[in-house]
Structure formats: structure tokens, C-alpha cells
Design a protein around this motif. Structure first.
Motif, PDB file in Angstrom:
ATOM      1  N   VAL A 125      13.941 -21.481 -15.442  1.00  0.00           N
ATOM      2  CA  VAL A 125      15.039 -20.659 -14.927  1.00  0.00           C
ATOM      3  C   VAL A 125      14.490 -19.523 -14.059  1.00  0.00           C
ATOM      4  O   VAL A 125      15.025 -19.228 -12.986  1.00  0.00           O
ATOM      5  CB  VAL A 125      15.897 -20.104 -16.089  1.00  0.00           C
ATOM      6  N   THR A 126      13.408 -18.900 -14.510  1.00  0.00           N
ATOM      7  CA  THR A 126      12.837 -17.800 -13.723  1.00  0.00           C
ATOM      8  C   THR A 126      12.252 -18.308 -12.402  1.00  0.00           C
ATOM      9  O   THR A 126      12.394 -17.646 -11.381  1.00  0.00           O
ATOM     10  CB  THR A 126      11.760 -17.042 -14.511  1.00  0.00           C
ATOM     11  N   LEU A 127      11.621 -19.466 -12.421  1.00  0.00           N
ATOM     12  CA  LEU A 127      11.094 -20.023 -11.177  1.00  0.00           C
ATOM     13  C   LEU A 127      12.220 -20.387 -10.211  1.00  0.00           C
ATOM     14  O   LEU A 127      12.090 -20.218  -8.994  1.00  0.00           O
ATOM     15  CB  LEU A 127      10.207 -21.228 -11.460  1.00  0.00           C
ATOM     16  N   LEU A 164      15.386 -18.997  -5.411  1.00  0.00           N
ATOM     17  CA  LEU A 164      16.657 -18.580  -4.815  1.00  0.00           C
ATOM     18  C   LEU A 164      16.502 -17.260  -4.069  1.00  0.00           C
ATOM     19  O   LEU A 164      17.039 -17.089  -2.973  1.00  0.00           O
ATOM     20  CB  LEU A 164      17.732 -18.448  -5.898  1.00  0.00           C
ATOM     21  N   GLY A 165      15.746 -16.317  -4.638  1.00  0.00           N
ATOM     22  CA  GLY A 165      15.510 -15.048  -3.961  1.00  0.00           C
ATOM     23  C   GLY A 165      14.757 -15.222  -2.661  1.00  0.00           C
ATOM     24  O   GLY A 165      15.061 -14.573  -1.651  1.00  0.00           O
ATOM     25  N   GLY A 174      17.752 -10.433  -1.303  1.00  0.00           N
ATOM     26  CA  GLY A 174      16.965 -11.607  -1.685  1.00  0.00           C
ATOM     27  C   GLY A 174      15.571 -11.233  -2.151  1.00  0.00           C
ATOM     28  O   GLY A 174      15.057 -11.785  -3.127  1.00  0.00           O
ATOM     29  N   ALA A 175      14.962 -10.273  -1.471  1.00  0.00           N
ATOM     30  CA  ALA A 175      13.628  -9.826  -1.878  1.00  0.00           C
ATOM     31  C   ALA A 175      13.679  -9.146  -3.242  1.00  0.00           C
ATOM     32  O   ALA A 175      12.824  -9.394  -4.104  1.00  0.00           O
ATOM     33  CB  ALA A 175      13.051  -8.874  -0.835  1.00  0.00           C
ATOM     34  N   TYR A 176      14.693  -8.293  -3.448  1.00  0.00           N
ATOM     35  CA  TYR A 176      14.838  -7.654  -4.757  1.00  0.00           C
ATOM     36  C   TYR A 176      15.078  -8.694  -5.849  1.00  0.00           C
ATOM     37  O   TYR A 176      14.560  -8.589  -6.954  1.00  0.00           O
ATOM     38  CB  TYR A 176      15.997  -6.653  -4.755  1.00  0.00           C
TER      39      TYR A 176
END
Length: 116
Positions: free
Chosen positions: A15-17, A22-23, A36-38
Motif C-alpha cells: 500500500v505504501t509503495l 501515485l504521488g 504530489g511531491a508531498y
């Protein structure tokens, strides 16, 4: 019990990957570059917490979770449209298409009056 903990850690890591991916995808577009970067940076600390679960290390998990919470708070406050000064950003008056059209109409009317 050990298998279940590994399964939860692996799912959390996936999920984190996905959040990081997505970011990065969001940051490719100019409109969502900063959020997106944040978002990607927020999920990096979540990946650290997931690695703590996979390694069965409570300290790594706790530090990753703490960083994830702090980064989430930063992400939530940075996405509200505030600049460096803390005030809301406003659109420039000349950037609107309607305003530009109105300015042209005013200029043309002033030129006609000046010519007559």
C-alpha cells in the motif's frame, strides 16, 4: 502468528509503495506537482513503518509511524493553498480571460473617445 504479522507487513508495504507511485504520478503534472511531491514523501515514512513490521522491530515501526503522522499533518496543512506568508493566494486580476476581454473593451472605448 508470525506468518500473519508478515502478511500484514507485506500488505502495508504494498500500500505504501502504491502511495509513493501515485504521488510520483501526481507530481508529473503542473497542476498537482507540489501536492504530489508531498504525497509521495508522506508515504515514504509509511514504508519505513511497514519495514518495521516486516522486520518485527518495534522501534523501527514506532519511528516510522511517528514520521508518518508528522508528514501527514504537514501534507494536510500544505495543501490548503497558503503561501510563505500564511495568507491565502489570490489569482492575479490580469490572468483571467474575462478580465482581459474587459480591459480590451475599455481600452478601445478610451481610444475612440480620445480620437473624437
Amino acid at each position: 502468528m508470525s506468518f500473519l504479522l508478515s502478511l500484514v507487513g507485506a500488505l502495508f508495504l504494498l500500500v505504501t509503495l502504491a502511495g509513493i507511485a501515485l504521488g510520483i504520478f501526481m507530481s508529473m503534472f503542473p497542476n498537482t506537482r507540489r501536492p504530489g511531491a508531498y504525497f509521495a514523501l508522506w508515504w515514504v515514512s509509511g514504508a519505513a513503518a511497514a519495514t518495521g513490521v516486516l522486520m518485527r522491530d518495534p522501534v523501527t515501526f514506532a519511528v516510522g509511524l511517528l514520521c508518518f503522522c508528522v508528514a501527514g499533518a504537514a501534507f494536510a496543512t500544505a495543501g490548503r493553498g497558503f503561501g510563505r506568508s500564511g495568507r491565502r493566494r489570490s489569482r492575479r486580476a490580469g490572468s483571467s480571460e474575462k478580465t482581459t476581454r474587459e480591459n480590451r473593451t475599455r481600452r478601445d472605448a478610451q481610444r475612440r473617445r480620445a480620437a473624437s
